[in-house]
Each structure stands twice: as C-alpha cells, then as structure tokens.
Design a protein around this motif. Sequence first.
Motif, PDB file in Angstrom:
ATOM      1  N   GLN A  45       0.827  -1.211   0.000  1.00  0.00           N
ATOM      2  CA  GLN A  45       0.000   0.000   0.000  1.00  0.00           C
ATOM      3  C   GLN A  45       0.861   1.261   0.000  1.00  0.00           C
ATOM      4  O   GLN A  45       0.587   2.203  -0.740  1.00  0.00           O
ATOM      5  CB  GLN A  45      -0.934   0.001   1.208  1.00  0.00           C
ATOM      6  N   LEU A  46       1.906   1.267   0.832  1.00  0.00           N
ATOM      7  CA  LEU A  46       2.786   2.445   0.895  1.00  0.00           C
ATOM      8  C   LEU A  46       3.471   2.696  -0.443  1.00  0.00           C
ATOM      9  O   LEU A  46       3.564   3.838  -0.901  1.00  0.00           O
ATOM     10  CB  LEU A  46       3.826   2.266   1.999  1.00  0.00           C
ATOM     11  N   LEU A  47       3.955   1.635  -1.086  1.00  0.00           N
ATOM     12  CA  LEU A  47       4.594   1.789  -2.391  1.00  0.00           C
ATOM     13  C   LEU A  47       3.595   2.279  -3.432  1.00  0.00           C
ATOM     14  O   LEU A  47       3.924   3.127  -4.269  1.00  0.00           O
ATOM     15  CB  LEU A  47       5.232   0.470  -2.827  1.00  0.00           C
ATOM     16  N   ALA A  48       2.374   1.768  -3.392  1.00  0.00           N
ATOM     17  CA  ALA A  48       1.335   2.201  -4.333  1.00  0.00           C
ATOM     18  C   ALA A  48       1.020   3.686  -4.170  1.00  0.00           C
ATOM     19  O   ALA A  48       0.664   4.356  -5.137  1.00  0.00           O
ATOM     20  CB  ALA A  48       0.073   1.365  -4.139  1.00  0.00           C
ATOM     21  N   GLU A  49       1.185   4.187  -2.951  1.00  0.00           N
ATOM     22  CA  GLU A  49       0.938   5.602  -2.671  1.00  0.00           C
ATOM     23  C   GLU A  49       2.161   6.468  -2.961  1.00  0.00           C
ATOM     24  O   GLU A  49       2.120   7.674  -2.767  1.00  0.00           O
ATOM     25  CB  GLU A  49       0.504   5.778  -1.220  1.00  0.00           C
TER      26      GLU A  49
END
Length: 79
Positions: free
Chosen positions: A19-23
């Motif tokens: 999720q953090l990488l996607a953001e």
Amino acid sequence: MKILVTGENGFVATHIIQQLLAEGHTVVGTIRNRAKQPPIFDNVTYVVANLTSAEGWLDAMTDVVSPVHSAMKMPIIPN
C-alpha cells in the motif's frame, strides 16, 4: 515520504508495504537476517535490525518520517 516498516517479510508488513509503495512512499524494511529472510520487494531498502538488540536501528531510522511497527518477537515452542 520515507517510512520504516518493521518485520518486512511478515504477513501484515507485506500488505502495508504494498500500500505504501502504491501511494508513492519510500520504504525501509527491517529484517533479522539476510541469509534466512531474503528480501521480498525490489524497491524497498532493507536494514538488518532485531527487536532484541540496538544494532541496526539508527541506520533503519535515518531520515524516516514515520515508523510502522509490525514486527514481534515470537518464541520458539517445541512440538
């Protein structure tokens, strides 16, 4: 934003990191042992750090804006 995720290759941590990488965040993940815990993500910086020792944590926290603590010490219980 640079974020530290402890327990990088654990079940919960892998979903947090995705999720953090996607953001668009930069992620630093902690692992206890490179030989026994190979990195899962190509675009995460890995730092060897263990909850039972102070070693590695200064490197892990350098320039980190926020830590996400998802690691825990698990006792080994014989069968």
